[in-house]
Design a protein around this motif. Structure first.
Motif, short mmCIF file in Angstrom:
data_model
loop_
_atom_site.label_atom_id
_atom_site.label_comp_id
_atom_site.label_asym_id
_atom_site.label_seq_id
_atom_site.Cartn_x
_atom_site.Cartn_y
_atom_site.Cartn_z
N ASN A 1 -3.78 -39.16 -29.22
CA ASN A 1 -3.63 -37.73 -28.92
C ASN A 1 -2.19 -37.30 -28.80
N VAL A 2 -1.27 -38.26 -28.66
CA VAL A 2 0.08 -37.87 -28.26
C VAL A 2 1.18 -38.30 -29.23
N GLY A 3 1.01 -39.40 -29.93
CA GLY A 3 2.07 -39.88 -30.83
C GLY A 3 3.27 -40.41 -30.06
N GLY A 4 4.43 -40.34 -30.69
CA GLY A 4 5.68 -40.72 -30.03
C GLY A 4 5.70 -42.17 -29.58
N GLU A 5 6.41 -42.42 -28.48
CA GLU A 5 6.61 -43.81 -28.03
C GLU A 5 5.33 -44.45 -27.55
N ILE A 6 4.38 -43.64 -27.11
CA ILE A 6 3.10 -44.21 -26.68
C ILE A 6 2.36 -44.76 -27.90
N GLY A 7 2.34 -43.97 -28.97
CA GLY A 7 1.74 -44.46 -30.21
C GLY A 7 2.43 -45.74 -30.71
N ASP A 8 3.75 -45.77 -30.60
CA ASP A 8 4.50 -46.95 -31.02
C ASP A 8 4.08 -48.19 -30.21
N ALA A 9 3.89 -48.00 -28.92
CA ALA A 9 3.62 -49.14 -28.03
C ALA A 9 2.28 -49.82 -28.34
N VAL A 10 1.39 -49.07 -28.95
CA VAL A 10 0.06 -49.60 -29.26
C VAL A 10 0.10 -50.59 -30.43
N LEU A 11 0.98 -50.31 -31.39
CA LEU A 11 0.93 -51.03 -32.67
C LEU A 11 0.98 -52.55 -32.54
N PRO A 12 1.88 -53.12 -31.73
CA PRO A 12 1.94 -54.59 -31.67
C PRO A 12 0.71 -55.22 -31.02
N LEU A 13 -0.14 -54.41 -30.41
CA LEU A 13 -1.29 -54.96 -29.69
C LEU A 13 -2.60 -54.85 -30.47
N LEU A 14 -2.52 -54.31 -31.68
CA LEU A 14 -3.76 -54.09 -32.45
C LEU A 14 -4.44 -55.43 -32.79
N ASN A 15 -5.73 -55.43 -32.67
CA ASN A 15 -6.53 -56.57 -33.13
C ASN A 15 -6.85 -56.43 -34.61
N LYS A 16 -7.32 -57.51 -35.21
CA LYS A 16 -7.79 -57.49 -36.59
C LYS A 16 -8.83 -56.37 -36.74
N PHE A 17 -8.72 -55.62 -37.82
CA PHE A 17 -9.65 -54.53 -38.14
C PHE A 17 -9.71 -53.45 -37.05
N ALA A 18 -8.56 -53.16 -36.43
CA ALA A 18 -8.53 -52.08 -35.43
C ALA A 18 -8.63 -50.71 -36.12
N ARG A 19 -9.09 -49.74 -35.36
CA ARG A 19 -9.27 -48.37 -35.88
C ARG A 19 -8.50 -47.38 -35.00
N ILE A 20 -7.76 -46.48 -35.66
CA ILE A 20 -6.97 -45.49 -34.93
C ILE A 20 -7.30 -44.08 -35.43
N PRO A 21 -8.22 -43.39 -34.74
CA PRO A 21 -8.42 -41.97 -35.06
C PRO A 21 -7.18 -41.21 -34.60
N VAL A 22 -6.57 -40.46 -35.52
CA VAL A 22 -5.35 -39.72 -35.16
C VAL A 22 -5.72 -38.26 -35.01
N CYS A 23 -5.86 -37.86 -33.76
CA CYS A 23 -6.36 -36.53 -33.42
C CYS A 23 -5.22 -35.58 -33.14
N GLY A 24 -4.20 -36.07 -32.44
CA GLY A 24 -3.11 -35.21 -32.04
C GLY A 24 -1.83 -36.00 -31.87
N ALA A 25 -0.72 -35.26 -31.82
CA ALA A 25 0.58 -35.89 -31.63
C ALA A 25 1.42 -34.90 -30.84
N ILE A 26 0.91 -34.54 -29.65
CA ILE A 26 1.51 -33.42 -28.91
C ILE A 26 2.99 -33.66 -28.65
N SER A 27 3.40 -34.94 -28.57
CA SER A 27 4.81 -35.22 -28.31
C SER A 27 5.69 -34.70 -29.44
N ALA A 28 5.11 -34.51 -30.62
CA ALA A 28 5.91 -34.12 -31.79
C ALA A 28 5.78 -32.64 -32.15
N TYR A 29 4.85 -31.93 -31.52
CA TYR A 29 4.55 -30.58 -31.98
C TYR A 29 5.75 -29.64 -31.89
N ASN A 30 6.60 -29.88 -30.89
CA ASN A 30 7.74 -28.98 -30.71
C ASN A 30 9.04 -29.54 -31.28
#
Lengths: 337, 337
Positions: free
Chosen positions: B222-251
């Motif tokens: 929902n937010v993007g930015g550094e929170i989205g970045d922090a998730v990437l190294p923790l993904l399991n095999k065949f992980a799924r990421i619905p990208v709904c929003g990136a409020i950190s980037a809207y402005n």
């Protein structure tokens, strides 16, 4: 068979771009097959960018190479001694085998190839894992439709060159990105792509926008980095991005920093999907048959950069990161008999 | 109905974070419904982060707002005059209507809501577009399975709070990320999430790794930015990421720079898919019925931050970018009769 052979071991984990000192040639005895095994003389060795990832000691889709062990990759070989009912002497086989002159392999880990259909080396390129990687990434994830715009990076490379041609077979308009005049010529004249971008001489963002006036429906990602970034603003609604490789990042020591994708994916409801060919193991037969059929029909060209001599294997691997090879990079170790 | 009403128009395209001066209150006559139309008194207005995108003059999934026009969003209203056989006076309806005290709407552009099932405002939150956004993004793209780890950012927000609860209903272990002690308490005590991360006080990378010892199977973005970045190294095999929003980037006025995703997606064969709820328009009935059923069964909580008074609408919208609201942000314009 008694005697000594050469092997290549990984002796240091590369930091950044691999160097010769990360590898070592060692002498070792030629093995002796036990029941259910065969002894194979190495004919061709496949050198591939993805092997760089296995040289790091990090969790990935396949376990890292162990230090002081022989490196493995796709190999074509010829059976010189068989203790398996499934294989006879002189059979030409393929499997994931060591970077060495001779291998002992279980009969369940290799399969015969048909050298009447295509030369043996083709089973490391268009009819092998690279062809299958192109096939499944493009068709399963990319799903190009007639008239859509497909962009492929690393377009003159082993995977990219097959991607471009399959996309053409499916009726798409194909734009290839590559990094030398020779490669650009190859994409236009040999593969018949509709447009090209030379990322070393063109401004990629501008050139890509010009060459994709109707936007981008499929982007087959082989390289990542700034080229991947340049694609994002051009995505059409419901675009698909098979993420096959990111060679620009494989030797990075720092985090790979660039455009965040979230906003672009939301605006266009687009999908990015990473994959490795192993994800499609249950469908290899379907892929191999389709590729062989297109090859026989003359619809698939393939190019190989074949380096002669086992002692050139490390150089051939290091060359991959210089963008030197056209098509599939292969090392020829011995002659087929 | 004759008389004057207040409206809110967009008078400047915001640069970066929107400010009050980008909007203007104007007086305008209350409209008169023609045949097949109704006159609606505005009860509730939905203020949503995605509206920020429509204030830019750029191509996106919906056209930008025009300057000097009334802003539109989800609205609940009550029919005060009907020239349609489909609606009677006092019917409570919802549709995409203007930020104004009264609207004239075609009968085909609005629908009745059932205020016996839930209070009217719920049709802008858990039973409205935000609930459906949570439902389709999580279930169609995220596809959480029992025992998997689901991480949701903006977890106390309108969409995120429904995502977390549906993931719990599906048997997942749910980790919520939010930005205040009050929100964290809400995630734990009201929504019953399994673990939480406060991105304002915790080191997100470290905390997320601790709270996800088995890695991450689904990340609802929902937010993007550094929170989205922090998730990437923790993904399991065949992980799924619905990208709904990136409020950190809207402005953001500059490009949104951070971790490139390619290598992470390849290593794990993971997928990121952007979407908007409109992609699922043909399945809204299915989603609405499922959400209503869970609500009736007491399995879904929802929280609303209701601001009183049409003159507070702009402030309520601007507050979204301060992380001030818990659950769905709604402005109450008049009383239901």
């Amino acid at each position: 068979m008694i005697g000594l052979q050469q092997q290549i071991k990984l002796v240091k984990r590369p930091v950044g771009t691999p160097v010769k000192e990360d590898f070592e040639f060692v002498q070792a005895p030629i093995g002796e097959p036990a029941e259910g095994e065969v002894l194979i003389r190495t004919i061709y060795i496949s050198v591939d960018p993805y092997l760089r990832g296995r040289m790091n000691d990090v969790k990935s889709y396949i376990p890292p190479f162990e230090l002081d062990s022989v490196i493995t990759s796709g190999v074509i070989g010829q059976v010189v001694k068989s203790k398996s009912a499934k294989f006879a002497e002189k059979d030409v086989v393929t499997g994931s085998l060591g970077w060495q002159e001779y291998s002992v392999a279980k009969d369940s880990s290799i399969r015969k190839i048909d050298t009447n259909l295509a030369p043996a080396s083709a089973y490391l390129s268009v009819l092998g894992m690279t062809g299958l990687t192109a096939y499944f990434g493009l068709l399963d994830i990319g799903q190009p439709k007639e008239g859509e715009t497909v962009v492929v990076s690393g377009a003159a490379g082993a995977v990219g060159s097959v991607v471009g041609q399959i996309a053409k077979i499916k009726g798409a308009r194909v734009v290839g990105i590559a990094g030398s005049d020779e490669k650009i010529k190859y994409l236009k004249n040999e593969l018949g792509l509709d447009a090209t971008v030379n990322y070393k001489t063109d401004d990629v963002k501008t050139a890509l926008a010009e060459k994709c006036p109707d936007g981008i429906d499929v982007y087959y990602e082989n390289v990542g980095g700034e080229i991947g970034d340049a694609v994002l603003p051009l995505l059409n609604k419901f675009a698909r991005i098979p993420v096959c490789g990111a060679i620009s990042a494989y030797n990075n020591e720092e985090a790979d920093i660039g455009l965040r994708v979230q906003s672009y994916l939301i605006k266009t409801s687009s999908v990015m999907k990473g994959f490795t060919v192993g994800d499609y193991a249950s469908r290899f037969k379907e892929g191999s048959q389709a590729l062989a059929k297109w090859l026989q029909e003359g619809k698939l060209q393939y190019e190989e950069t074949i380096t002669d001599g086992f002692d050139q294997t490390i150089d051939a691997f290091l060359d991959l990161f210089k963008g030197a090879n056209l098509g599939k990079a292969i090392v020829k170790v011995s002659e087929l008999e």
